[in-house]
Design an enzyme around this catalytic site. Structure first.
Site, short mmCIF file in Angstrom:
data_model
loop_
_atom_site.label_atom_id
_atom_site.label_comp_id
_atom_site.label_asym_id
_atom_site.label_seq_id
_atom_site.Cartn_x
_atom_site.Cartn_y
_atom_site.Cartn_z
N HIS A 170 -6.69 11.66 1.82
CA HIS A 170 -5.78 12.28 0.85
C HIS A 170 -4.38 12.30 1.49
O HIS A 170 -3.84 11.27 1.84
CB HIS A 170 -6.36 13.67 0.53
CG HIS A 170 -5.76 14.37 -0.65
ND1 HIS A 170 -4.88 13.78 -1.52
CD2 HIS A 170 -5.91 15.64 -1.10
CE1 HIS A 170 -4.53 14.65 -2.45
NE2 HIS A 170 -5.13 15.80 -2.21
N HIS A 188 -6.61 3.65 -4.78
CA HIS A 188 -6.46 4.97 -5.38
C HIS A 188 -7.58 5.17 -6.40
O HIS A 188 -7.98 4.21 -7.06
CB HIS A 188 -5.10 5.09 -6.07
CG HIS A 188 -4.69 6.49 -6.32
ND1 HIS A 188 -5.11 7.19 -7.42
CD2 HIS A 188 -3.93 7.34 -5.58
CE1 HIS A 188 -4.61 8.42 -7.35
NE2 HIS A 188 -3.90 8.54 -6.23
N ASP A 240 1.45 6.62 -0.16
CA ASP A 240 1.54 6.86 1.28
C ASP A 240 1.85 5.61 2.09
O ASP A 240 2.09 5.70 3.29
CB ASP A 240 0.22 7.46 1.78
CG ASP A 240 0.10 8.91 1.36
OD1 ASP A 240 1.14 9.57 1.28
OD2 ASP A 240 -1.02 9.36 1.08
N1 CMC Z 1 -9.24 -0.58 2.18
C1 CMC Z 1 -10.29 -1.41 2.01
N2 CMC Z 1 -11.20 -1.30 1.02
C2 CMC Z 1 -11.02 -0.29 0.16
C3 CMC Z 1 -9.96 0.63 0.26
C4 CMC Z 1 -9.05 0.44 1.31
N3 CMC Z 1 -8.01 1.27 1.48
N4 CMC Z 1 -10.05 1.54 -0.74
C5 CMC Z 1 -11.14 1.21 -1.44
N5 CMC Z 1 -11.74 0.10 -0.90
C6 CMC Z 1 -12.91 -0.60 -1.42
C7 CMC Z 1 -14.19 0.15 -1.11
O1 CMC Z 1 -14.75 -0.23 0.12
C8 CMC Z 1 -15.03 -0.23 -2.29
O2 CMC Z 1 -15.51 -1.52 -2.08
P1 CMC Z 1 -17.02 -1.92 -2.49
O3 CMC Z 1 -17.07 -1.79 -3.99
O4 CMC Z 1 -17.22 -3.30 -1.99
O5 CMC Z 1 -17.90 -0.91 -1.82
C9 CMC Z 1 -14.05 -0.30 -3.45
O6 CMC Z 1 -12.79 -0.64 -2.83
C10 CMC Z 1 -13.92 0.99 -4.24
O7 CMC Z 1 -13.63 2.06 -3.31
P2 CMC Z 1 -14.05 3.57 -3.51
O8 CMC Z 1 -14.24 4.20 -2.17
O9 CMC Z 1 -15.21 3.63 -4.48
O10 CMC Z 1 -12.77 4.14 -4.25
P3 CMC Z 1 -12.42 5.67 -4.42
O11 CMC Z 1 -11.76 5.80 -5.73
O12 CMC Z 1 -13.60 6.54 -4.16
O13 CMC Z 1 -11.39 5.91 -3.22
C11 CMC Z 1 -9.42 6.22 -1.97
C12 CMC Z 1 -10.04 6.10 -3.39
C13 CMC Z 1 -7.93 6.52 -2.11
C14 CMC Z 1 -10.10 7.38 -1.22
C15 CMC Z 1 -9.64 4.89 -1.22
O14 CMC Z 1 -9.01 3.83 -1.90
C16 CMC Z 1 -9.17 4.96 0.22
O15 CMC Z 1 -9.96 5.38 1.10
N6 CMC Z 1 -7.89 4.53 0.52
C17 CMC Z 1 -7.35 4.67 1.87
C18 CMC Z 1 -6.84 6.07 2.09
C19 CMC Z 1 -5.55 6.35 1.33
O16 CMC Z 1 -4.62 5.56 1.36
N7 CMC Z 1 -5.50 7.52 0.68
C20 CMC Z 1 -4.30 7.98 -0.01
C21 CMC Z 1 -4.49 8.10 -1.48
S1 CMC Z 1 -2.93 8.28 -2.35
C22 CMC Z 1 -2.33 9.83 -1.87
C23 CMC Z 1 -3.13 10.94 -2.41
O17 CMC Z 1 -3.03 11.25 -3.60
O18 CMC Z 1 -3.84 11.58 -1.62
#
Ligand code: CMC
Length: 443
Positions: free
Chosen positions: A267, A306, A362
């Protein structure tokens, strides 16, 4: 065409009709669906709230597929261009832009609540010199609840407004003091001649000069970053704020809890993680290898992806422009080249394209903060200062919402069936569960 949903329960052959309002059905309408009269009724199972609206809200609108973000109907691009953080905080809270007089009064109130009680400083002094400023921030905001016991009167509008002024004002002071404590510098007290962001820079960076004068480019850039971070509808920390607030807890404790949620690297901690990632990559030549490791699942590309945006995060687009202005004043950061190359490669790569992973807010904010001389571990604190106004707006909306009650999800129980306690002497080396075998069979 009726706005209803007809459900056939194939277990019983019975049909049910439930209303569809605003593209949703009420989860409680499913409870009538039972196999036998004594049943609990049908529930929905939605870990991580992937498809559940937890409230009705008029604060912030996001269209993740089209990359749209609006506060109270105003596009984020226009607010970033023309508004100020304090005006946006007013807008989020009150639903309308202030008149000149209202903005003057609001600004006066915030400006005159920036001091913190000297005893709060003593709490701060107790932290170790290398304490993470976000941990300090969370504890200090929580400590404020003990200084303002009247904050418990959450349904007294006047009293609540006073806590709101205090919170928005004091989070900046606490953040700056946490930083000064950490580097062993004397605290720089608020300067009421300066605006909200200029004063924050004063409290952060003033040294021996009699009057601190913020660089106008950096002051404006930080103000824009605060606008961009002010609210983002039902994200993890806002959901925490609402959840704690639903128990009628005072707002200082609730903001501390929300800030704790924000602290996590998935986050608000992501901006710090991005900077560490770019530093670890070290040079543009290492980018392809790094992306390969991300695709192999070794780790995530921080600042990418995201839950809601499946398009370019509109905040990231604005931040990229702000970065250019900041670098003109500060000189270019070598990490920018790595970030741009990382973005270029990722946006062309099938792995990221298929999963609709774009840079989020971010990805570039950390590079700007670094250029402004903020240490990396202050990044999530900067996010928390700005998000405080959004947390509060969402909290007040929740308190006024007659449909809201204490937040209390259900569960699908997967544990052991009822079993008898095994006295210690009869358990053997592996403990009761292994000895009886009851836990794993669930019978
Ligand atoms: N790098 C590589 N792969 C990713 C990433 C990433 N940053 N984010 C998602 N994926 C992949 C994930 O492995 C999954 O792949 P598969 O379907 O093959 O398993 C797919 O994309 C969907 O990911 P998810 O985990 O189901 O997506 P989510 O909606 O649960 O997660 C997130 C959203 C923001 C937690 C995630 O994208 C992430 O961990 N990003 C990196 C951390 C980050 O930058 N966070 C800041 C968010 S913006 C500021 C805020 O509002 O907090």
């Amino acid at each position: 065409m009726a706005d209803t949903l007809t459900i056939t329960d194939n277990r019983t052959g019975r049909q049910y009709e439930v209303p569809v309002t605003d593209g949703t059905i009420k989860a409680m309408d499913l409870r009538q669906i039972k196999v036998a009269d004594g049943d609990f009724g049908l529930m929905t199972y939605d870990p991580a709230f992937m498809n559940t609206a937890s409230c009705r809200s008029a604060v912030t609108y996001i269209d993740g597929d089209r990359g749209i973000l609006e506060y109270r109907g105003y596009p984020i691009e226009q607010l970033a261009e023309q508004s100020s953080y304090l005006e946006v905080a007013y807008l989020l809270l009150n639903g309308e832009l202030p008149s000149e007089e209202e903005l003057k009064q609001w600004t006066w109130e915030i400006t005159h609540h920036t001091l913190i009680n000297e005893n709060v400083k003593k709490v701060l002094d107790g932290f170790h010199y290398n304490a993470h400023p976000m941990g300090v921030f969370i504890s200090m905001v929580s400590a404020l609840s003990t200084f303002y016991p009247d904050a418990k009167e959450i349904f007294d509008e006047q009293c609540r407004l006073k806590q709101i002024h205090r919170l928005i004002a004091k989070v900046a002071t606490i953040a700056a003091f946490a930083f000064r404590h950490r580097i062993g510098m004397p605290y720089a007290y608020p300067d009421n001649d300066l605006g909200y962001t200029g004063n924050f820079l004063n409290m952060m960076f003033k040294t021996t000069e009699l009057k601190y004068e913020p660089n106008p480019t950096l002051e404006r850039a930080l103000d824009v970053l605060f606008i961009l971070h002010a609210d983002h509808e039902q994200n993890c920390s806002t959901n925490t704020m609402r959840s704690i607030g639903s128990a009628h807890t005072d707002p200082y404790s609730a903001v501390a809890g929300a800030a704790a949620a924000l602290y996590g690297p998935l986050h608000g901690g992501a901006n710090e993680a991005v900077l560490r990632m770019l530093t670890e990559i070290g040079s543009v030549d290492h980018v392809p290898e790094y992306v390969k490791r991300v695709k192999a699942g070794e780790f995530r590309l921080m600042g990418f992806g995201h839950r809601v945006y499946k398009n370019y995060d509109p905040r990231a687009r604005i931040i990229k422009r702000v970065a250019d202005e900041v670098f003109e004043a500060t000189g270019k950061d070598p990490l920018l080249k790595i970030a741009l190359e990382l973005e270029r490669i990722a946006l062309e790569d099938d792995y990221f394209v298929q999963r609709k992973l774009y840079p989020n807010v971010d990805f570039y904010s950390g590079i700007i903060y670094r250029a402004m001389r903020f240490p990396v571990d202050m990044f999530p604190v900067l996010f928390a200062i700005a998000r405080t106004s959004g947390w509060i707006a969402q909290w007040v909306e929740m308190l006024r919402d007659p449909e809201q009650k204490i937040a209390r999800p259900r569960q699908v129980f997967t544990g052991s069936a009822r079993r008898d306690y095994v006295p210690l002497a009869q358990r053997g080396a592996q403990g009761a569960a292994k000895t009886t075998g009851a836990a794993s069979t669930g019978d």
